[in-house]
Design an enzyme around this catalytic site. Structure first.
Site, PDB file in Angstrom:
ATOM      1  N   GLU A  56       1.372  -0.971  -0.367  1.00 43.91           N
ATOM      2  CA  GLU A  56      -0.141   0.022   0.264  1.00 43.91           C
ATOM      3  C   GLU A  56       1.089   0.958   0.378  1.00 43.91           C
ATOM      4  OE1 GLU A  56      -3.308   2.175   2.960  1.00 43.91           O
ATOM      5  OE2 GLU A  56      -1.817   0.748   3.503  1.00 43.91           O
ATOM      6  N   HIS A  57       2.408   1.322   1.354  1.00 41.76           N
ATOM      7  CA  HIS A  57       2.552   2.682   0.943  1.00 41.76           C
ATOM      8  C   HIS A  57       3.344   1.793   0.939  1.00 41.76           C
ATOM      9  CE1 HIS A  57      -0.567   3.338   4.655  1.00 41.76           C
ATOM     10  NE2 HIS A  57      -0.381   4.125   3.417  1.00 41.76           N
TER      11      HIS A  57
END
Length: 436
Positions: free
Chosen positions: A319-320
C-alpha cells in the site's frame, strides 16, 4: 535472483485462517442487518461500541455542538489539510474532460463523466480517531459533485468525535451518522428503516470493514479493498537505520495485523534497522500494537541489487512504499504495482496520510496490481453516447453493422441495422439477410 528473508512474518496459512474467521463473522452480521434493519444496527452498536443514541444521525444542532468543541489550533490544522487535499482533487477533476468527436461524417461519439449519485463514506475511529479519512473520502466526493454524501464514524468514548464531525461537515457531508464497523457499512449499503441505501461505499477500515465491503460489492460499488495498512521501506545505504525503523513502526502502530516490510540491498542496514526497531519499541507509546504487528507481520528482505529490490516491491505491491535510495526517480519510473509512493528521505507516509494533499485510502493485499487508490475519478462514471445525424451515415454504418451481426448469427441485431439501411439508404434489404 538471490533474496534472503532476515525476518519473516507468520505463515500464509495462519493469515488465511484469520481471514476465514473474519469472513464468517461479517457474513452473519450483514445477514442480520438485512433482515432486521435498525434493530440489528442498534444491537451491534450497543455490543461493540456501548452506544445507543435516540438517533444515529446527528442533527444540525448536534453537528454544530460538536464543532464548537474543536479548539482553534485544531480547526486551523483541519482547514489547512482540507485546502491541500481539495487543491489536488480539483486538479485531478479538471484533468477528466467530457469529449465529443465526429469519427465519420454524420457519426458523433462522446462520453460524459457523471458523478455517482449517493456515496457512503466510512471513517475509522476505533483504536485511533482517523480525522484525515473524512477529508479523503467526503471532501473528494464533494469535489466530484456527488449529490448525496453520507458519512459515518464510530463513537469515541461514548460520543461523536468532535474533530471527525467537523472534518465531515467542512468536507461536504449531507448526512452524518455515529456508527462503527460492520453495522455502519452494512446500514449504508443495505439501507434500514431510517437510512436510505447508497450506491457506493468508500473509506478504509479494519479487517471486518474491508471484508464487509468485499461481501457487499455488487450490491453497491466500492472504492477498493482497503484493509489493514501496509508499509514498505525500500532503502539502500544512503539512509540510516533510525529513519528506516521510524518509518516502519510509524505504520505498524495502526493495528495488530499491519504489515511492515524493509527491502534493502544492504545487510548492514537491514541488521541495524532490526536492532533499531527493537530500541524504538521500548520507548514508543503505541508499542503494544506496533510490536505485535512487527512480530507477526514484519518482513526484512535482503536483495543483491536495486533491480531485485524493484522486482520484489512490484511483486508484493504494498500500500505505502517509502523509497529512500540513490535512484528514487528510477523507482518512480519503474514501479508499476503499489498504492502510493513516497520518494526521498524528506517525505514520509504520515504526510500523505494526513496533510500533503494526495489521498490516503489505498489498495492493500496486492490490489495495487490492478487498481490505484481513492481519488476524485472513483466517484465519476464515464458513460459513452452516440448519435447519427445524416441519412448517409446511417446507411453506411448500417451496412457494416448488418454484415458483422450476421457474421455472428444475430439476425435480430442485423435487422436493427437493416431497417436503417432501408429507410435512410433507399435500399431494400430482405428481412434476415445481410446488407450487401
Amino acid at each position: 535472483m538471490t533474496i534472503d528473508y532476515l525476518k519473516r512474518s507468520k505463515p500464509e496459512a495462519e493469515k488465511a485462517e484469520d481471514d476465514a474467521k473474519v469472513r464468517a463473522s461479517v457474513e452473519a452480521a450483514l445477514a442480520d442487518i438485512e433482515a432486521r434493519g435498525d434493530d440489528a444496527v442498534r444491537e451491534m452498536s450497543a455490543r461493540f461500541d456501548s452506544y445507543e443514541p435516540a438517533s444515529f444521525r446527528l442533527s444540525a444542532s448536534e453537528v454544530e455542538a460538536a464543532m464548537q468543541k474543536v479548539g482553534a489550533r485544531d480547526m486551523q490544522d483541519i482547514t489547512f489539510a482540507q485546502a491541500q487535499i481539495r487543491r489536488f482533487a480539483e486538479a485531478q477533476r479538471a484533468s477528466m474532460t467530457d469529449i465529443e468527436i465526429e469519427t465519420l461524417p454524420g457519426v458523433v461519439l462522446g462520453h460524459r463523466n457523471i458523478p455517482v449519485q449517493s456515496v457512503g463514506c466510512y471513517v475509522p475511529g476505533g483504536k485511533f480517531p482517523m480525522v484525515a479519512s473524512a477529508h479523503m473520502s467526503v471532501l473528494t466526493a464533494s469535489v466530484a459533485g456527488v449529490p448525496r454524501i453520507i458519512a459515518s464514524a464510530p463513537p469515541v468514548d461514548g460520543a461523536p468525535h468532535p474533530a471527525i464531525v467537523t472534518a465531515m461537515k467542512l468536507g461536504g457531508a449531507h448526512e452524518i451518522y455515529v456508527m462503527g464497523g460492520i453495522q455502519a457499512v452494512g446500514a449504508m449499503a443495505l439501507g434500514t428503516e431510517s437510512i436510505d441505501p447508497v450506491h457506493m461505499l468508500v473509506g478504509p477500515g479494519n479487517a471486518f470493514v474491508a471484508e464487509a465491503k468485499r461481501q457487499l460489492y455488487g450490491r453497491v460499488g466500492i472504492d477498493l479493498f482497503a484493509g489493514p495498512t501496509e508499509t514498505m521501506v525500500i532503502a539502500d545505504e544512503t539512509v540510516d537505520a533510525e529513519l528506516c525503523a521510524t518509518d516502519l513502526l510509524g505504520q505498524a502502530e495502526h493495528g495488530y495485523n499491519s504489515p511492515a516490510c524493509l527491502v534493502t540491498n544492504s545487510r548492514k542496514l537491514a541488521n541495524e534497522t532490526m536492532a533499531e526497531v527493537e530500541r524504538l519499541l521500548r520507548i514508543l507509546p503505541t508499542s503494544g500494537t506496533a510490536s505485535a504487528s512487527w512480530q507477526d507481520y514484519g518482513d526484512v528482505i535482503l536483495c543483491d541489487s536495486h533491480d531485485e529490490m524493484l522486482a520484489v516491491a512490484n511483486d508484493l505491491a504494498y500500500e505505502h512504499v517509502q523509497v529512500m535510495t540513490d535512484r528514487d526517480d528510477w523507482f518512480l519510473e519503474n514501479m508499476h504495482s503499489y498504492g502510493a509512493l513516497f520518494l526521498g528521505p524528506r517525505t514520509n507516509v504520515a504526510n500523505g496520510d494526513k496533510v500533503i494533499g494526495t489521498n490516503h485510502t489505498l489498495p492493500t493485499k496486492r490490489a495495487g496490481r490492478y487498481t490505484g487508490g481513492l481519488w476524485v475519478g472513483k466517484f465519476l462514471k464515464t458513460h459513452s453516447y452516440q448519435k447519427v445525424t445524416t441519412d448517409e451515415a446511417a446507411a453506411l454504418i448500417g451496412e457494416y453493422g448488418s454484415r458483422l451481426c450476421m457474421l455472428e448469427g444475430f439476425v435480430g441485431h442485423a435487422e436493427q441495422c437493416n431497417i436503417r439501411v432501408r429507410r435512410h439508404g433507399g435500399r431494400n434489404v430482405p428481412f434476415g439477410a445481410a446488407a450487401e
